[in-house]
Design a protein around this motif. Sequence first.
Motif, short mmCIF file in Angstrom:
data_model
loop_
_atom_site.label_atom_id
_atom_site.label_comp_id
_atom_site.label_asym_id
_atom_site.label_seq_id
_atom_site.Cartn_x
_atom_site.Cartn_y
_atom_site.Cartn_z
N SER A 27 0.83 -1.21 0.00
CA SER A 27 0.00 0.00 0.00
C SER A 27 0.86 1.25 0.00
CB SER A 27 -0.94 0.02 1.21
OG SER A 27 -0.38 0.71 2.29
N VAL A 85 -3.12 1.08 -3.59
CA VAL A 85 -2.76 -0.27 -3.15
C VAL A 85 -2.34 -1.11 -4.35
CG1 VAL A 85 -4.16 -0.33 -1.05
CG2 VAL A 85 -5.20 -0.92 -3.25
N ALA A 126 -4.81 -1.43 5.74
CA ALA A 126 -4.15 -0.74 4.64
C ALA A 126 -5.17 -0.11 3.69
CB ALA A 126 -3.26 -1.71 3.87
N ILE A 127 -6.21 -0.85 3.36
CA ILE A 127 -7.25 -0.35 2.47
C ILE A 127 -7.93 0.88 3.05
CG2 ILE A 127 -9.57 -0.88 1.59
CD1 ILE A 127 -7.52 -2.10 -0.17
N SER A 136 -5.08 3.96 3.16
CA SER A 136 -4.18 4.23 2.03
C SER A 136 -4.93 4.81 0.85
CB SER A 136 -3.46 2.95 1.60
OG SER A 136 -2.78 2.36 2.69
#
Length: 302
Positions: free
Chosen positions: A205, A272, A265-266, A269
């Motif tokens: 990411s 990705v 992370a999704i 961020s």
Amino acid sequence: MVKRSKAHHFVPKVLQKAFCCRGNEIWFSRKKTDRFTAPELTPTEKAFVVPNYYSILDGRGLSDVVEKEFYGKIDNYLGSMLPDVLSAFDRGEVPVFSGNALDSLRRIVFELVKRTPDFTKSYSDHKIGLEIAEATLLSVENGNKDSQYRCDILKILDDPEKLKAIGRSVRVKAVISSSDRIWPELEEFSVRWAISESKHSFILSSMIAYRVGNGGSNGLSNPNMEIWMPIAPKVALVLLRDRLGKVPLKVIESAEHIRKVNQYAIANSMQVGSHSQRLLESLTGQRSKFGMMLQNERREHS
């Protein structure tokens, strides 16, 4: 004359390499407003990159000295370290960092935490430049300086690109500046490895390295804070405080925890990437055009 570097990768291409699905291509998606785009196969040259992101102003205009001399050295370090670590795991060994090697790794990871646009996304370069120019104009007017200087500041205020360049220089210099208070904190961190031995994988990411508070803040002052940095689909480097040595050097991660790391992370961020089309589709909730084409072909032949 040496050509100035303009394509600045905030996620180094050497870090992207292990996440490529074929050649130098990675499944890649970026967030627009509140949704990610459909994943697309993207060359690493065009993934996690912003033109002139680390360019600063010098007496002759824009300079790429930070990109080449500061981040270039970090990328060279990663280009040597990452293959060594992944090769060790391929041989069934667990890499160990100590002494100067550990100190270097800690500092590199911390610079990667700061390197990403996700770290400074609350401050646009234009806004920073505008605030500086307005403050300068105010000081000029209060100090009754010569009118020519005031005119120069007014011209800058009327030039969005100039304001952006000024703000970018301030932002870059602030991000790469060193703080003596940080290093004693970093010296408490040890290296551990989070490993997937199942079909489940980590994604890459734009955050690069995730500061996880484990119920507290994600600042260094939190004794439970950890830094997670996936370096390959099956391997994540973890920095944590473990004075008593209770955490094994290598930890086999459950599918559920890997999913949580990816979801973190999704959620945090702007961009990705992954070696897996299906994984990125699952996490972003977006079907790639390639995937939809295959689905339509199956329907036509069914």
